[in-house]
Design an enzyme around this catalytic site. Sequence first.
Site, mmCIF file in Angstrom:
data_model
loop_
_atom_site.group_PDB
_atom_site.id
_atom_site.type_symbol
_atom_site.label_atom_id
_atom_site.label_comp_id
_atom_site.label_asym_id
_atom_site.label_seq_id
_atom_site.Cartn_x
_atom_site.Cartn_y
_atom_site.Cartn_z
ATOM 1 N N ASN A 26 -3.047 -55.162 26.429
ATOM 2 C CA ASN A 26 -4.073 -54.719 25.146
ATOM 3 C C ASN A 26 -4.900 -55.847 24.330
ATOM 4 O O ASN A 26 -4.922 -55.881 23.409
ATOM 5 C CB ASN A 26 -3.115 -53.942 24.149
ATOM 6 C CG ASN A 26 -1.899 -53.182 24.551
ATOM 7 O OD1 ASN A 26 -2.110 -52.558 25.700
ATOM 8 N ND2 ASN A 26 -0.724 -53.486 24.250
ATOM 9 N N CYS A 27 -5.372 -56.399 25.441
ATOM 10 C CA CYS A 27 -6.237 -57.497 24.808
ATOM 11 C C CYS A 27 -7.741 -57.128 24.914
ATOM 12 O O CYS A 27 -7.960 -56.815 25.823
ATOM 13 C CB CYS A 27 -6.061 -58.964 25.619
ATOM 14 S SG CYS A 27 -5.754 -60.285 24.439
ATOM 15 N N LEU A 28 -8.189 -57.426 23.883
ATOM 16 C CA LEU A 28 -9.828 -57.049 23.747
ATOM 17 C C LEU A 28 -10.455 -58.197 24.291
ATOM 18 O O LEU A 28 -10.093 -59.308 24.357
ATOM 19 C CB LEU A 28 -10.133 -57.177 22.129
ATOM 20 C CG LEU A 28 -9.764 -55.833 21.359
ATOM 21 C CD1 LEU A 28 -9.992 -55.768 20.196
ATOM 22 C CD2 LEU A 28 -10.014 -54.249 22.093
#
Lengths: 120, 103, 108
Positions: free
Chosen positions: C106-108
């Site tokens: 869930n890393c932008l």
Amino acid sequence: MANKNLLLIFRNPPFSDSSNRDTLDIALACSAFEIPVSLLFLGDGVLQLIRGQQSKTLQQKNLLNTFNALAMYDIDQLFVLQSDLQRFELIAADLSIDCQLICETQMAKLIRQSDRIINL
Amino acid sequence: MMSDTIFQTLHIINKTSSHSDLYTDCFKTLLPGDAILLIEGAVYSACGQQVCDLLKQQVPLYALNIDIQARGLTQRIHSQVISIDDDTFVSLTCQYKKSISWF
Amino acid sequence: MKREQLLSLLDDEGYLLDLSSWSKPLAMQLAELDNFQLTEQHWEVIEIVREFYQTYELSPAMRPLVKAMANKYGPQKGKSIYLMKLFSDSPPKQAARYAGMPKPLNCL
């Protein structure tokens, strides 16, 4: 458009199925997207938070360690029913993370106030 | 005579007391000579007052130690519960004529 | 180590398959592969990522990485802009890669 707030409910004991892991992943994802999120540990879900779990005996990852990271993700709206603690003869200090103790009426309000609810 | 009342059926439960049907169904089938073994999520039922319903059944009550440790319950287990290791688990299943799973 | 040999240790996205095979020289070889120079400042971040993973069994996303940096190295280094300048790519991803940790979720 303002972000909807989300309530995630944990209802399963540790080492049962993947639902606690999946719900926790959603919580961490919400943090990255700055979605306001609350976590409710209901019924058996409170057992997930008991201190001193030693998953090594089962040769599994210890999900409790990852729950301990919630504060680092600025997730601090954590709720536990007082009656669930009583049922399992636990006190707040038995839990690995700080939770707000609430009653059933407050839980109903929490659900009413949440825009979206995930209950896997 | 003795052989009819010892080491009959080993009842293995693996869910928490929230699955109350599982426990009541199990209790209905218990006879003298049986024993109950708590594993996985059922080991929470070996703690505190929750254990009372199980002890009332008047059969030996075992719980699997690795599951107790994994869940952080070592200090909470009731003194009348017999905590067993994996080898004893295997011996029990051999010792008893049969096992029944309440999963 | 030859390039092919190094690549065989990595998954499709370039993260180490076996976390226990990590070493500092290996991290440097990974950086070389990207034509990237690891400085003392990068090593600080890599160390934080490894500590974070040991504690939480999770590779940190940006927000917790910034927080962990601030806790250990103070407010100057506990800023996302500091990490953005240090790493060309996404700091949590690149640091996790050189730290031999899984890709952060869930890393932008």
